[in-house]
Design an enzyme around this catalytic site. Sequence first.
Site, PDB file in Angstrom:
ATOM      1  N   CYS A  57       0.715  -1.220   0.148  1.00  0.00           N
ATOM      2  CA  CYS A  57       0.007  -0.049   0.108  1.00  0.00           C
ATOM      3  C   CYS A  57       0.881   1.214  -0.053  1.00  0.00           C
ATOM      4  CB  CYS A  57      -0.941  -0.111   1.285  1.00  0.00           C
ATOM      5  SG  CYS A  57      -1.827   1.636   1.660  1.00  0.00           S
ATOM      6  N   TYR A 211      -4.256   6.068  -9.220  1.00  0.00           N
ATOM      7  CA  TYR A 211      -5.346   5.219  -8.989  1.00  0.00           C
ATOM      8  C   TYR A 211      -6.536   5.483  -9.652  1.00  0.00           C
ATOM      9  CZ  TYR A 211      -3.570   2.552  -5.146  1.00  0.00           C
ATOM     10  OH  TYR A 211      -2.699   1.705  -4.174  1.00  0.00           O
TER      11      TYR A 211
END
Length: 344
Positions: A57, A211
């Site tokens: 992450c 993203y």
Amino acid sequence: MSDKTPDNAVEESQADAAGRRARGEFVRGVSGFRSAIGDREFPPEPGRYHLFVALNCPWCHRVTLARNILGLQNAVTMDIAFPGRTDEADPEGPNFWQFAPDKIASLTGAILPECTHETATGQGYRLVRDIYRAEGSDEKSVPVLYDKRQKRIVSNESAEIIRMLNAHALALGSDSQDAARVDLYPADRNMRSEIDTLNEQIYQAINNGAYKAGFSSDQSVYAAAFEAYFNMLGKLEARLDDGRPYLTGDRFTEADLRLFPTLYRHDPVYTVRMKLNGARIVDYPNLWRWLCRVHALPGVAASNSLVHCRQGYFGRSWNGVVPLGPFRPMPYPQAYDHPELADG
């Protein structure tokens, strides 16, 4: 939910979020735990605080970078989740971060030695979700900053966690001497203004922009994110053209820290997984040398793992197969030890 005014460098506007998602846009949610070390109930003390992270992450990567750069490895403890979340076969259901140190990674055919059990709550939770549930929350994200004494979540907003770690590094028990310790957010007003401006630009176009490109399901939305991402890379390349070592000059700051996790992932992961195949970072000589320079700082290389990144991003793709490359100009992360690769 925080009552603070939304910060465009920290979180995304939630205006018409449902409609935007329906039209194919990726919209990042807002973190719900927004207390801080330094608040009355959360005094800065060595050994009191703990991090729950996943190394794949990038938002967690910000936090592990800050912990290492600020010399807090021995003062702020940490648990590391497996990079793949639960699937439909899990008895608790899919899409939960899990503490699974015995789980085999498909990429390596072995356990990942960095992964741990959950050690901070006293409950040995298997799922990050259960840490939230103990406080009546439905959230399930990482990173989480946790108070081991009160058994409470302090914050799950990475941008705010790195700033509080920086502000209280000495009181938290940093191993770094005052003169040697990096100050990620110096008190100088002009410097802070410059960092804040860079943070917003980098968040919008690069950190969250990756993203927006990779997880959008509409071609035009993807194209806009793709264009913004590479336009910003071009601006950052030009910014470094005067020979400055870091984004604001001679000092490594929060702006550099927040840019690094995305660019670290770009060549080996994001060019494929996020469909950001316009160029590699090694194609930008100034940015590549900057990336190698940051990677060489004490604690930076140890703050993450591209094995976790590859396993986490591609293990969740439609067929679960993890690409083995790239191996040119050389395998990553070894390539980050070679700034001369930018010279062709």
